[in-house]
Scaffold this active site. Sequence first.
Site, short mmCIF file in Angstrom:
data_model
loop_
_atom_site.label_atom_id
_atom_site.label_comp_id
_atom_site.label_asym_id
_atom_site.label_seq_id
_atom_site.Cartn_x
_atom_site.Cartn_y
_atom_site.Cartn_z
N CYS A 8 0.84 -1.20 0.00
CA CYS A 8 0.00 0.00 0.00
C CYS A 8 0.88 1.25 0.00
CB CYS A 8 -0.94 0.09 1.19
SG CYS A 8 -2.09 -1.24 1.35
N ARG A 58 5.46 -0.32 -4.92
CA ARG A 58 5.07 -1.12 -3.75
C ARG A 58 4.01 -2.15 -4.09
NH1 ARG A 58 6.55 1.60 1.05
NH2 ARG A 58 4.77 0.85 2.24
N TRP A 113 -3.23 -2.41 -1.58
CA TRP A 113 -2.95 -3.83 -1.84
C TRP A 113 -3.94 -4.56 -0.95
CZ3 TRP A 113 -0.04 -7.20 -4.69
CH2 TRP A 113 0.16 -8.48 -4.18
N ASN A 171 -2.58 1.57 5.93
CA ASN A 171 -1.71 0.49 5.49
C ASN A 171 -1.51 -0.42 6.69
OD1 ASN A 171 0.25 -1.13 4.46
ND2 ASN A 171 1.82 0.46 4.29
N GLY A 172 -1.79 -1.72 6.55
CA GLY A 172 -1.62 -2.64 7.68
C GLY A 172 -2.83 -3.54 7.82
N GLU A 192 14.35 -25.61 -2.50
CA GLU A 192 14.13 -24.18 -2.68
C GLU A 192 15.47 -23.43 -2.80
OE1 GLU A 192 11.91 -22.34 -3.56
OE2 GLU A 192 12.33 -20.33 -2.83
N LYS A 218 16.74 -21.06 -6.08
CA LYS A 218 17.13 -19.65 -6.02
C LYS A 218 18.39 -19.41 -6.84
CE LYS A 218 14.21 -18.32 -5.04
NZ LYS A 218 12.94 -18.80 -4.79
N GLU A 278 17.69 -19.68 -10.59
CA GLU A 278 16.91 -18.57 -11.14
C GLU A 278 17.73 -17.31 -11.35
OE1 GLU A 278 13.71 -18.58 -8.05
OE2 GLU A 278 12.43 -18.28 -9.77
N HIS A 280 23.10 -43.35 -4.84
CA HIS A 280 22.35 -44.03 -5.91
C HIS A 280 22.55 -43.35 -7.26
CE1 HIS A 280 20.56 -46.59 -2.92
NE2 HIS A 280 20.19 -45.52 -2.21
N LYS A 287 7.30 -13.15 -13.38
CA LYS A 287 6.87 -13.26 -11.98
C LYS A 287 5.67 -14.18 -11.86
CE LYS A 287 6.85 -12.34 -7.60
NZ LYS A 287 7.80 -13.16 -6.81
C1 AGP Z 1 9.92 -18.59 -7.47
O1 AGP Z 1 11.14 -17.99 -7.17
C2 AGP Z 1 9.61 -18.63 -8.89
N1 AGP Z 1 9.54 -17.33 -9.43
C3 AGP Z 1 8.52 -19.58 -9.35
O2 AGP Z 1 8.98 -20.87 -9.15
C4 AGP Z 1 7.12 -19.45 -8.70
O3 AGP Z 1 7.18 -19.86 -7.37
C5 AGP Z 1 6.11 -20.28 -9.48
O4 AGP Z 1 6.02 -19.80 -10.79
C6 AGP Z 1 4.75 -20.29 -8.84
O5 AGP Z 1 4.20 -19.01 -8.77
P1 AGP Z 1 2.96 -18.73 -7.85
O6 AGP Z 1 3.37 -18.97 -6.45
O7 AGP Z 1 2.60 -17.30 -8.13
O8 AGP Z 1 1.88 -19.67 -8.27
#
Ligand code: AGP
Length: 643
Positions: free
Chosen positions: A2, A27, A88, A114-115, A513, A517, A520, A536, A638
């Site tokens: 927000c 934001r 938001w 905001n909050g 995870e 990172k 990516e 294995h 994204k």
């Molecule tokens: C995460 O770093 C990625 N950008 C990607 O794996 C993401 O988590 C995935 O595309 C799912 O997106 P969502 O959580 O918006 O569904």
Amino acid sequence: MCGIVGYVGNEEAVPVLIEGLRKLEYRGYDSAGVAVLGKPGLVVRKAKGALKNLEEKIKVETGGSTLTAGSLANSVLSGTMGIGHTRWATHGEPSDTNAHPQVDVSGKIAVVHNGIIENYARLRDWLIERGVQFTSETDTEIIANLISYHYKGDLLQAVLDAVGRLDGSWALVVISVDDPDRIIAVRKENPLVLGQGAGETLVGSDVPALLEYTREVYYLEDREIAVLYRDHVDFYNDEGKSIQKKTTHIEWDAAAAEKGGYEHFMLKEIHEQPKALTDTLRPRIITADAGGVNDTAGNKGAVTNNAKKISLEEIGFDASWAQANRVMITACGTAWHAGVIGKYAFEHFARIPVDVDTASEFRYRDPIFNPKDIFIIISQSGETADTLAAMRMAKKGGARIIAITNVVGSTLAREADLVMYTWAGPEIAVASTKAFTTQLMCINLIALQFGVLRGTIDPVHLNKYINALEAIPAQAEKILSGKENIQRFASLQFNKNKVFFMGRLFDYAASLESALKLKEICYTHSEAFAAGELKHGPIALVDTSTLVVAICTQTKLFDKMESSITQVKARGASIAVITWEDDAESGRFDRIADEKFRIPRTEDALSPILSVIPAQLFAYYCSVLRGLDPDKPRNLAKSVTVE
Ligand code: AGP
């Protein structure tokens, strides 16, 4: 999340507010609005969607092709004092009605906020009993009406009285027709900054909104109150006593200011995790004497444990959900990793069978549905095409759906039976960080609540886990305070092209995870392995050019991890270990690790929320050292809204 702007001066307020909001667009928001105190009184204009929708609406009304003092002068929107907001969504989906400013029933008091107000449901009922009729679904409309209820001729006192009744977090900016020369601003756990121009005073939720007017800003601290006049600002503490504040000179340029002084959104979002985790957790934990929640058989989604309860009442969760025969979790990417951790958490806390699938696979399989299956669908955006397809398939198969998402009003939120919001605030960097850890917070809360309702978690253990969850935001902060150590390590390793993460159980899931990172944002070949699987096959890949990061938090499997680390070390790999601090057992890794990252002790089952943070920072610093833009990695979007 927000954006807030307030202006009192000698110029037309609307263009100042719109330009200020534009500077806060980074934001993230889903609707925008302004309120102006002009000749006809309080005038509010709001629009769902982009700020330009609001701007167009006002242009059409004022007959101007641009928003200028000239075009506004003869309109009802002409006024030199006003407030603006980019929202938001939290309570209530994005819409014109739910956008801010929100106004009290008398139409005299306008508020931007905001909050999250945690006790909004009780306050709403209390106000309804006193005849207030609400027009929006927001918690902010409650604040406007509480101020109105307490108003006895002094707006500042009314704001103080109203704020004294709020639980949660807020940055509030308030104007009133009956107090036409000043703006009141107050905050708790959400930022507000103020600045003084020539004959004009501004307040905003971040510095970029003020930079055109001044580089000398006042940062409002928690519970402090600012009263803005055209030519000065008065400050008060929460008891209403006058205080003096010093200005801070802003050196940053506008682009840096948008990132709060951080070089990238990703680093900012990594640092926002303690606050985001608090926002996710706090509204869902209540103490036994807090009242207002039934404690029997979980019918209201709350369970007594003598001290603290998890309350999922807000999302409509009741005991029937815990009667499921099986839980299925579906998601993509990072959200799928949260699902893998969710599987382990459900099995551990609730002793219920769990299947976890990537949505892109699930939607083309021939899954078998049972009437008592429940589905948990996880998605930061709530718009991922594969995830939505999987949800619709499960719905068609008769399953009931719980969504965990960050975006209020997203398609997932609208179509699921229950929605648990992560309250992480907008995540702008493509690589997910705070969305992931808040997803973990949510899935642990649901798993624990399942455990309580199924009788597999007793009150003593529940209390222990709640205490551990409550400690996590401060523990995350502690990890972040040691980030230089990780930065130094990244400066030694950033050119490595083969990085393997390994662990067992929750550490394996955290490894998935962590490896993603690095893929990516560094384009490094990084993989995650269940440490027991090394022999294995994957160990054939290990050589002297390999960095192996071993995540070691599952105490009962330390012997096994030690053995796996020894094996990769024998093949020449460099070894980094992420393990507990202040733990005698984890001292064993000192001998074999080239580098250790110690994280504060939590319950083994909750460890990924903390152990992933050093990995996020490591990926971030490696990306920067490689000269890449961690916020916008190549080939990635994204939100993946197409297949
Ligand atoms: C995460 O770093 C990625 N950008 C990607 O794996 C993401 O988590 C995935 O595309 C799912 O997106 P969502 O959580 O918006 O569904």
